[in-house]
Scaffold this active site. Structure first.
Site, PDB file in Angstrom:
ATOM      1  N   ASP A  65       0.973  -1.436  -0.126  1.00 17.96           N
ATOM      2  CA  ASP A  65       0.032  -0.281   0.215  1.00 17.96           C
ATOM      3  C   ASP A  65       0.744   1.352  -0.378  1.00 17.96           C
ATOM      4  O   ASP A  65       0.642   2.242   1.191  1.00 17.96           O
ATOM      5  CB  ASP A  65      -1.266   0.131   0.734  1.00 17.96           C
ATOM      6  CG  ASP A  65      -1.799   1.042   1.654  1.00 17.96           C
ATOM      7  OD1 ASP A  65      -2.207   1.900  -0.135  1.00 17.96           O
ATOM      8  OD2 ASP A  65      -2.334   1.585   2.523  1.00 17.96           O
ATOM      9  N   ASN A 107      -2.707   4.266  12.270  1.00 15.70           N
ATOM     10  CA  ASN A 107      -4.259   3.626  13.306  1.00 15.70           C
ATOM     11  C   ASN A 107      -4.131   1.705  12.399  1.00 15.70           C
ATOM     12  O   ASN A 107      -5.229   0.831  13.095  1.00 15.70           O
ATOM     13  CB  ASN A 107      -5.427   3.983  12.130  1.00 15.70           C
ATOM     14  CG  ASN A 107      -4.693   4.276  10.476  1.00 15.70           C
ATOM     15  OD1 ASN A 107      -4.033   3.647   9.997  1.00 15.70           O
ATOM     16  ND2 ASN A 107      -4.677   5.956  10.194  1.00 15.70           N
ATOM     17  N   GLN A 172      -3.753  -4.263   6.428  1.00 15.84           N
ATOM     18  CA  GLN A 172      -3.717  -3.807   7.777  1.00 15.84           C
ATOM     19  C   GLN A 172      -4.642  -3.956   8.886  1.00 15.84           C
ATOM     20  O   GLN A 172      -5.706  -3.075   8.748  1.00 15.84           O
ATOM     21  CB  GLN A 172      -4.099  -2.475   6.644  1.00 15.84           C
ATOM     22  CG  GLN A 172      -2.485  -2.275   5.688  1.00 15.84           C
ATOM     23  CD  GLN A 172      -3.588  -1.895   4.783  1.00 15.84           C
ATOM     24  OE1 GLN A 172      -4.870  -0.614   4.323  1.00 15.84           O
ATOM     25  NE2 GLN A 172      -2.067  -0.359   3.901  1.00 15.84           N
ATOM     26  N   ARG A 202       2.557  14.637  10.359  1.00 13.01           N
ATOM     27  CA  ARG A 202       1.429  14.669   9.669  1.00 13.01           C
ATOM     28  C   ARG A 202       0.198  13.128  10.561  1.00 13.01           C
ATOM     29  O   ARG A 202       0.476  11.439   9.571  1.00 13.01           O
ATOM     30  CB  ARG A 202       1.069  14.331   7.786  1.00 13.01           C
ATOM     31  CG  ARG A 202       0.436  14.147   6.921  1.00 13.01           C
ATOM     32  CD  ARG A 202      -0.401  13.395   6.722  1.00 13.01           C
ATOM     33  NE  ARG A 202      -0.976  12.593   5.862  1.00 13.01           N
ATOM     34  CZ  ARG A 202      -1.810  11.174   5.634  1.00 13.01           C
ATOM     35  NH1 ARG A 202      -1.645   9.913   5.867  1.00 13.01           N
ATOM     36  NH2 ARG A 202      -2.834  11.713   5.101  1.00 13.01           N
ATOM     37  N   ASP A 204      -2.101  10.222  10.002  1.00 19.12           N
ATOM     38  CA  ASP A 204      -3.060   9.867   9.500  1.00 19.12           C
ATOM     39  C   ASP A 204      -4.801   8.875   9.255  1.00 19.12           C
ATOM     40  O   ASP A 204      -4.447   9.082  10.875  1.00 19.12           O
ATOM     41  CB  ASP A 204      -2.401   8.093   8.107  1.00 19.12           C
ATOM     42  CG  ASP A 204      -2.930   7.822   6.939  1.00 19.12           C
ATOM     43  OD1 ASP A 204      -2.809   8.322   6.335  1.00 19.12           O
ATOM     44  OD2 ASP A 204      -3.542   6.564   7.604  1.00 19.12           O
ATOM     45  N   GLU A 211     -11.737   7.926  17.593  1.00 20.82           N
ATOM     46  CA  GLU A 211     -12.580   6.986  18.387  1.00 20.82           C
ATOM     47  C   GLU A 211     -12.217   5.250  18.213  1.00 20.82           C
ATOM     48  O   GLU A 211     -13.282   4.452  17.034  1.00 20.82           O
ATOM     49  CB  GLU A 211     -14.422   7.185  17.245  1.00 20.82           C
ATOM     50  CG  GLU A 211     -14.298   8.955  17.789  1.00 20.82           C
ATOM     51  CD  GLU A 211     -15.619   9.082  17.823  1.00 20.82           C
ATOM     52  OE1 GLU A 211     -16.662   8.004  17.326  1.00 20.82           O
ATOM     53  OE2 GLU A 211     -16.331  10.412  17.434  1.00 20.82           O
ATOM     54  N   GLU A 244      -5.257  14.162   8.492  1.00 19.84           N
ATOM     55  CA  GLU A 244      -6.108  14.269   8.234  1.00 19.84           C
ATOM     56  C   GLU A 244      -7.368  14.259   8.607  1.00 19.84           C
ATOM     57  O   GLU A 244      -7.434  12.788   8.767  1.00 19.84           O
ATOM     58  CB  GLU A 244      -5.556  12.920   7.223  1.00 19.84           C
ATOM     59  CG  GLU A 244      -6.312  12.821   6.378  1.00 19.84           C
ATOM     60  CD  GLU A 244      -5.811  11.530   5.626  1.00 19.84           C
ATOM     61  OE1 GLU A 244      -6.005  11.145   4.689  1.00 19.84           O
ATOM     62  OE2 GLU A 244      -5.525   9.956   5.912  1.00 19.84           O
ATOM     63  N   HIS A 310      -1.432  13.043  -2.207  1.00 19.12           N
ATOM     64  CA  HIS A 310      -1.322  11.938  -3.121  1.00 19.12           C
ATOM     65  C   HIS A 310      -1.992  10.794  -3.186  1.00 19.12           C
ATOM     66  O   HIS A 310      -2.060   9.985  -3.976  1.00 19.12           O
ATOM     67  CB  HIS A 310       0.233  10.895  -2.287  1.00 19.12           C
ATOM     68  CG  HIS A 310      -0.406  11.136  -0.236  1.00 19.12           C
ATOM     69  ND1 HIS A 310      -1.231  12.473   0.118  1.00 19.12           N
ATOM     70  CD2 HIS A 310      -0.766   9.582   0.493  1.00 19.12           C
ATOM     71  CE1 HIS A 310      -1.755  11.540   1.752  1.00 19.12           C
ATOM     72  NE2 HIS A 310      -1.383  10.372   1.320  1.00 19.12           N
ATOM     73  N   ASP A 311      -3.732  11.183  -2.978  1.00 19.04           N
ATOM     74  CA  ASP A 311      -4.642  10.183  -2.538  1.00 19.04           C
ATOM     75  C   ASP A 311      -5.377  11.067  -3.860  1.00 19.04           C
ATOM     76  O   ASP A 311      -5.237  12.126  -4.511  1.00 19.04           O
ATOM     77  CB  ASP A 311      -5.893  10.666  -0.961  1.00 19.04           C
ATOM     78  CG  ASP A 311      -5.055   9.674  -0.478  1.00 19.04           C
ATOM     79  OD1 ASP A 311      -4.076   8.853  -0.781  1.00 19.04           O
ATOM     80  OD2 ASP A 311      -4.831   9.789   0.989  1.00 19.04           O
TER      81      ASP A 311
END
Length: 547
Positions: A65, A107, A172, A202, A204, A211, A244, A310-311
């Site tokens: 990824d 995450n 992941q 930064r 992610d 949450e 983000e 980049h997304d």
């Protein structure tokens, strides 16, 4: 630590440049960009005016990824270099006045990370509770972040017979932030990189950190983010957290915390998406409305402004108008992904029209916030026509018209990613040629950055949209003390004349200069501005000194 106790607020006016080391410059001819290659190009970034580098993941990875599936948070992927070279990069960047922030992907990990390898080997593993497990998935699973690729967010692990949580790819697995040992490990990761000299992170996909599952309903979901912010501040007084958070402005506010206790900067997705809606309609009103309604945040915090990242260019916040943007900017279904975003760069979406591309960049650097450039945007790079998915945004940097665009001496088949082809390929779009062309996009962006850094009102002033009679023109001001910055942008393909009501913007006795053009300006109650098709002007007014 209160915001006033932080060493400075450098992030509020930073010029951020986001790059992927493996796509930027290959120094050893293996087809993969590396840290040594980035060091070789550091003078280019300094000359551009960049004050902060955002490095996409470079840690050890299973590489399924684009580096976001990390196998070792404390190491550098061996294809890119090692920790010694990374420390040298920090020194070289700092010597040229550039800060460095890095992606903090907390995450989830790769399923090849030693934590998960141990966790799935035995239900009694000490790392079992580093992840989220269930005997059976709930009936309402929720939607995966990659709905075209993954079904659901729970995958059965045959080795132990339980299901593990993953909001992203099934390779992941999600970390369990309800586990205090996991939170302590995240703090160690932050402390490690701060000790090496990085200036911030930064973070992610922040909502998935805020949450996490398994936390009691009565618990404060933002407590962990405050904990991270305090820790980073203690370890490095000027350490910054950029988040983000792909939500609208109202829903983003809690992620700042009270008086600068959580994120220092947030990417402004709503402005980015609305800008392209206004480009499609040739009408600034959607953008003007969103700008006028954007909440004013604490002085220690701010917004990071961007055109592309980049997304994919997500359109989720546009609601019913999403399809309108899809049909104009991404008419080929291969240019879309997940039914929510566009995988094209700014220059190709705007059909290579230099007037519109300059208009977009002028907006980026004139709107209040820290401007963020995704590598290659400053020269107008495109994407491969036959590449679908997010990888279309992640092609090698185009340095020259020579072999592999000057990125690598390797054979083209060995390159880490395919080159951009066609009218936006390196034969037509590259740094070498644009550096030698005074009228190039690259030199225009350099001018914008220089004027942005010399005009503090843009980042620090009080923002206002100014009503004018021309419906296709956006006028806004940023005012601080006795100085005011005024930006004028024409969204239409027709020249026009705009009457600026100066008495509503600046002091009565003020000197006004044009920051981008050599033009004489007659100061009166109104100021007449001539704009070409998709034209733009930057003005600065300062109070006259008493004689």
């Amino acid at each position: 630590m209160r915001p006033a106790d932080r060493a400075d607020l450098w992030w509020r006016a930073a010029v951020i440049y986001c790059l992927d080391i493996e796509k930027f410059q290959d120094s050893d001819g293996d087809g993969v960009g590396d840290i040594d290659g980035l060091i070789e190009r550091i003078e280019y970034l300094a000359g551009l005016g960049v004050s902060c580098l955002w490095l996409m993941p470079f840690q050890s990875t299973a590489n399924r990824d684009d580096g976001y599936d990390i196998t070792d948070y404390y190491g550098v992927d061996s294809r890119l270099g090692d920790l010694g070279r990374f420390v040298e990069l920090i020194r070289v960047a700092h010597d040229r006045g550039m800060r460095i922030i890095i992606d903090l992907v907390i995450n989830h990990t790769s399923d090849q990370h030693p934590w998960f390898v141990s966790a799935r080997s035995d239900r009694d593993s000490p790392y079992r509770d580093f992840y989220v497990w269930r005997d059976a998935p709930p009936e309402d699973q929720g939607e995966n972040v990659f709905p075209d690729t993954e079904e659901g967010i729970w995958t059965k692990d045959d080795a132990t017979g339980q299901y593990y949580l993953h909001h992203f790819y099934s390779h992941q697995p999600e970390l369990n932030f309800a586990n205090p040992t996991v939170r302590a490990e995240i703090a160690r990761i932050i402390g490690f990189w701060l000790q090496l000299g990085v200036d911030g992170f930064r973070i992610d996909s922040v909502p998935f950190v805020i949450e996490p599952p398994g936390v009691p309903d009565e618990a404060d979901p933002h407590a962990f983010m405050r904990e991270l912010h305090r820790f980073a501040g203690r370890r490095r007084g000027s350490g910054m957290l950029l988040g983000e958070v792909g939500l609208d402005h109202t829903d983003q506010l809690p992620y700042f915390g009270e008086s600068g206790t959580e994120l220092d900067l947030q990417l402004d997705f709503l402005i980015a998406q609305t800008m392209f809606l206004s480009f499609v309609r040739h009408d600034p009103q959607p953008l003007a409305e969103v700008l006028s309604q954007r909440p004013v945040v604490d002085l220690s915090q701010g917004w990071a402004m961007f055109l592309r990242s980049h997304d994919e260019l997500s359109l989720e916040l546009l609601g019913d108008t999403k399809q309108e943007v899809f049909e104009t900017l991404a008419p080929d279904p291969r240019q879309r992904v997940y039914d929510r975003g566009i995988v094209r760069r700014t220059a190709t979406m705007l059909e290579g029209d230099p007037r519109r591309v300059r208009l977009a960049h002028s907006l980026l650097f004139s709107l209040p916030g820290a401007p963020l450039i995704y590598y290659g945007e400053e020269i107008g790079m495109g994407e491969p026509g036959d590449t679908s998915g997010r990888d279309g945004m992640r092609t090698p940097m185009q340095w020259s018209s020579g072999r592999n665009g000057g990125f690598s001496s390797a054979s083209e088949s060995a390159l880490v990613a395919p080159l951009t082809a066609g009218d936006f390929g390196p034969e037509h779009v590259n740094v070498y040629d644009q550096e030698r062309d005074p009228g190039s996009l690259l030199n225009f962006v350099r001018t914008l950055i220089a004027q942005y850094r010399a005009t503090p009102e843009i980042a620090w002033g009080d923002f206002a949209v100014i009503d004018v009679d021309e419906p296709g023109v956006l006028v806004h001001s940023c005012r601080s003390g006795t100085a005011a910055f005024i930006a004028v942008h024409n969204f239409e393909d027709e020249p026009c004349t705009v009457e600026l009501p100066l008495t509503r913007i600046v002091e009565e006795d003020a000197d006004i200069i044009d920051l981008l053009e050599s033009a004489d300006l007659d100061v009166a109650e109104t100021l007449t501005i001539e704009l070409g098709s998709y034209g733009h002007r930057w003005l600065r007014a300062t109070a006259r000194s008493p004689k």
